[in-house]
Design an enzyme around this catalytic site. Structure first.
Site, short mmCIF file in Angstrom:
data_model
loop_
_atom_site.label_atom_id
_atom_site.label_comp_id
_atom_site.label_asym_id
_atom_site.label_seq_id
_atom_site.Cartn_x
_atom_site.Cartn_y
_atom_site.Cartn_z
N PRO A 2 0.77 -0.90 -0.05
CA PRO A 2 -0.28 -0.09 0.05
C PRO A 2 0.85 1.33 -0.09
CG PRO A 2 -0.84 -1.56 1.58
CD PRO A 2 0.41 -2.17 1.14
N GLU A 3 0.55 2.32 -0.88
CA GLU A 3 1.46 3.44 -0.89
C GLU A 3 0.51 4.51 -0.70
OE1 GLU A 3 3.83 3.58 -4.34
OE2 GLU A 3 4.23 1.48 -4.39
N LYS A 62 3.50 6.35 4.27
CA LYS A 62 3.17 5.04 4.15
C LYS A 62 2.65 4.73 5.70
CE LYS A 62 6.22 3.93 0.96
NZ LYS A 62 7.20 2.92 0.41
N ARG A 264 14.21 -4.59 -7.24
CA ARG A 264 12.62 -4.03 -7.61
C ARG A 264 12.54 -4.13 -9.04
NH1 ARG A 264 14.98 0.28 -4.42
NH2 ARG A 264 15.69 1.47 -6.37
#
Length: 281
Positions: A2-3, A62, A264
């Site tokens: 979640p951002e 966040k 990433r």
């Protein structure tokens, strides 16, 4: 993970649904609760949260910060969901999702549950304001994307070296942007993710600033429309490039590329976002 967009929608929903609710009891489900709940009060989660009254819900980067009162004392529940942490509003009869670690029954009949598949997130309980409680990464957070001016954005950017995507996801630069929305912001700004910060022109920095704000604003609206009050659900089908490898770019039709660096995945359009070295191709 979640951002900012997802957590801003969660904040909005909780602001409507849990304010003025009271927690009559606490159910911490072991062994996961022992990993995710970090009780900085030293009194134990069950005792600390018993009869707590929700007063406010805020988002910082966040993190979610739920402020409660217990008698004359103020208590803060600071949630850092990290990779797979989610909050769920449920009824007592709703089946518990796998890896539900904390259930807070509410006086109005609902339950607020914390779910975390990988048990990487944390729920901190503290009687000190979050900025004073020693919560990792919280005090170092930079400004919120909608609260920083273009001039401040330029000044802050000069302090950081390296590739622009790596800078965007650093919470001490700007709070709330992670891997997914960094890809989206850079696509919106037409900037290659592996461009060096020092290579950006003043005009490109302005594009990045405006792209960040418009991308995040639109994402909040999209998430809100798609999940409603099902705040435990993830909805990112609307994203333009992130995790869309080999799909057509919605702007130019070219194939979306994928690169890997520092564990990433990075997605971008070679045509819309030219320049930079391609990593992990």
């Amino acid at each position: 993970m979640p951002e900012l967009p997802e957590l801003e929608v969660v904040r909005d929903v909780l602001q409507k649904r849990v304010i003025d609710e009271i927690i009559p009891r606490v159910q911490a489900i072991q062994p996961g609760a022992a990993i995710v709940i970090r009780d900085l009060t030293g009194a134990g989660a069950e005792k600390t949260l018993h009869a707590a009254h929700f007063n406010a819900v805020q988002r910082r980067g966040k993190f979610l910060v739920l402020t409660c009162s217990t008698g004359a004392e103020t208590l803060y529940m600071v949630i850092n969901p990290k990779l797979t942490g989610r909050l769920q509003l449920a009824t007592p009869s709703d089946k518990k999702l796998a890896k539900t670690h904390l259930i807070l029954p509410l006086s109005g009949g609902k339950e607020l549950r914390y779910v975390d598949q990988k048990q990487m997130g944390q729920v901190y309980l503290t009687r000190k304001p979050p900025a004073e409680a020693g919560i990792p990464d919280f005090t170092e957070l930079g400004p919120e994307p909608f609260e920083v001016t273009l001039d401040e954005f330029r000044q802050r950017l000069r302090k950081f070296q390296g590739e622009i995507k790596g800078i965007l996801i650093r919470g001490e630069f700007i709070a709330g942007i992670g891997n997914a929305y960094a890809d989206e912001v850079l696509w919106q700004a037409r900037l290659h993710p592996y461009r060096k910060r020092t290579s950006l022109s003043e005009e490109e920095i302005a594009q990045l600033y405006e792209g960040m704000r418009s991308c995040l604003r639109n994402a909040i609206q999209q998430v809100r429309a798609e999940i409603g009050e099902n705040i435990h659900r993830e909805s990112r089908n609307f994203l333009n490039v992130h995790m869309k490898t080999n799909q057509p770019c919605p702007r130019c039709g070219g194939m979306i590329s994928e690169g890997t660096a520092n564990q990433r995945v990075t997605n971008f359009c070679r045509t819309c976002q030219p320049g930079g070295l391609i990593k992990g191709m």
